[in-house]
Design a protein around this motif. Structure first.
Motif, PDB file in Angstrom:
ATOM      1  N   LEU A  75      51.900  41.994  46.940  1.00 31.64           N
ATOM      2  CA  LEU A  75      50.555  41.428  46.999  1.00 31.64           C
ATOM      3  C   LEU A  75      49.776  41.935  45.791  1.00 31.64           C
ATOM      4  N   ILE A  76      49.235  40.999  45.001  1.00 34.53           N
ATOM      5  CA  ILE A  76      48.521  41.354  43.778  1.00 34.53           C
ATOM      6  C   ILE A  76      47.122  40.747  43.821  1.00 34.53           C
ATOM      7  N   MET A  94      51.851  46.703  46.034  1.00 37.55           N
ATOM      8  CA  MET A  94      50.528  46.106  45.876  1.00 37.55           C
ATOM      9  C   MET A  94      50.000  46.437  44.485  1.00 37.55           C
ATOM     10  N   GLY A  95      49.510  45.396  43.796  1.00 46.30           N
ATOM     11  CA  GLY A  95      48.884  45.587  42.489  1.00 46.30           C
ATOM     12  C   GLY A  95      47.415  45.205  42.569  1.00 46.30           C
ATOM     13  N   VAL A  96      46.558  46.014  41.979  1.00 44.02           N
ATOM     14  CA  VAL A  96      45.122  45.748  41.950  1.00 44.02           C
ATOM     15  C   VAL A  96      44.675  45.851  40.497  1.00 44.02           C
ATOM     16  N   PHE A  97      44.228  44.720  39.943  1.00 48.07           N
ATOM     17  CA  PHE A  97      43.830  44.650  38.535  1.00 48.07           C
ATOM     18  C   PHE A  97      42.409  44.120  38.460  1.00 48.07           C
ATOM     19  N   TYR A 150      49.731  49.960  42.637  1.00 51.28           N
ATOM     20  CA  TYR A 150      49.515  50.010  41.187  1.00 51.28           C
ATOM     21  C   TYR A 150      48.095  49.515  40.930  1.00 51.28           C
ATOM     22  N   TYR A 151      47.292  50.336  40.291  1.00 52.60           N
ATOM     23  CA  TYR A 151      45.876  50.011  40.072  1.00 52.60           C
ATOM     24  C   TYR A 151      45.500  50.249  38.616  1.00 52.60           C
ATOM     25  N   THR A 152      44.728  49.330  38.073  1.00 52.00           N
ATOM     26  CA  THR A 152      44.127  49.577  36.765  1.00 52.00           C
ATOM     27  C   THR A 152      42.826  48.799  36.666  1.00 52.00           C
ATOM     28  N   ALA A 153      41.831  49.437  36.029  1.00 55.99           N
ATOM     29  CA  ALA A 153      40.510  48.820  35.865  1.00 55.99           C
ATOM     30  C   ALA A 153      40.062  48.979  34.418  1.00 55.99           C
ATOM     31  N   ASN A 154      39.457  47.936  33.894  1.00 55.69           N
ATOM     32  CA  ASN A 154      38.857  48.008  32.566  1.00 55.69           C
ATOM     33  C   ASN A 154      37.368  48.298  32.763  1.00 55.69           C
ATOM     34  N   HIS A 155      36.969  49.540  32.537  1.00 53.41           N
ATOM     35  CA  HIS A 155      35.579  49.945  32.719  1.00 53.41           C
ATOM     36  C   HIS A 155      34.744  49.597  31.488  1.00 53.41           C
TER      37      HIS A 155
END
Length: 197
Positions: free
Chosen positions: A79-80, A127-130, A166-171
């Motif tokens: 789930l992404i 699970m991926g959270v972008f 797996y998580y990544t955020a562009n702040h």
């Protein structure tokens, strides 16, 4: 690998759309199957209606209004989520998808005799959270990152016991440069490659 990607951004030329492009490109390169649920382009209604609330606990009827979403969720093992963080949380469109689709009997098993809910999405092993954030990393942490916690803790808790996240955020998205956005897309690509490994 069978990935369901839930995409929530109203603009097709957004940086979130660029992230989605990288995610699908890397999935294709890995030979993974995937489906994209583009909430805005498909005119998904995020509003949980009175009727849906009335049938919420009726496991024979509660999936009817969102049958295709439930079928996609049950088909997937991954789930992404790709979305912008607004006011430190999920866009209403994505929160509404969670409210309407993650119903009892599908996403979780209702508790009995004072027990807690039990996971229903045991088919989801990754699970991926972008996401993107206008705020800095520090400010997001001070506020508590409610959007991230909803997905990586709340939704993750109803997935398979050893579901990898797996998580990544562009702040600082609003003041980002072409160079910082390119670096972030490379980070997203690397995370998706790790998911597929």
């Amino acid at each position: 690998m069978r990935a369901l990607i839930v995409f929530a951004h109203p603009k097709q030329d957004s940086f979130s759309a660029a992230i989605l492009g990288v995610v699908t490109e890397r999935l294709e390169a890995a030979g993974a199957e995937y489906r994209v649920r583009d909430l805005y382009r498909s005119n998904f209604s995020p509003v949980l209606t009175a009727h849906e609330w009335d049938i919420y606990l009726d496991e024979a009827a509660n999936i009817e209004p969102v049958a295709q979403d439930v079928a996609d969720l049950q088909w997937a093992d991954t789930l992404i989520f790709v979305y912008p963080t607004w006011w430190y949380g999920l866009p209403a469109m994505l929160k509404g998808w969670l409210d309407r689709v993650l119903v009892p009997g599908v996403a979780f098993i209702m508790p009995k005799d004072g027990e807690d809910i039990k996971p229903g999405l045991t088919n989801i092993t990754r699970m991926g959270v972008f996401t993107t954030c206008g705020a800095s990393w520090w400010l997001t942490q001070i506020i508590g990152a409610p959007g991230k916690r909803t997905l990586t803790r709340g939704v993750r808790a109803i997935c398979a016991k050893r579901c990898r996240t797996y998580y990544t955020a562009n702040h600082l998205m609003d003041s980002s440069s072409a160079e910082s956005r390119a670096k972030h897309l490379a980070k997203v690509a690397a995370k998706v490659d790790r998911m597929c490994a």
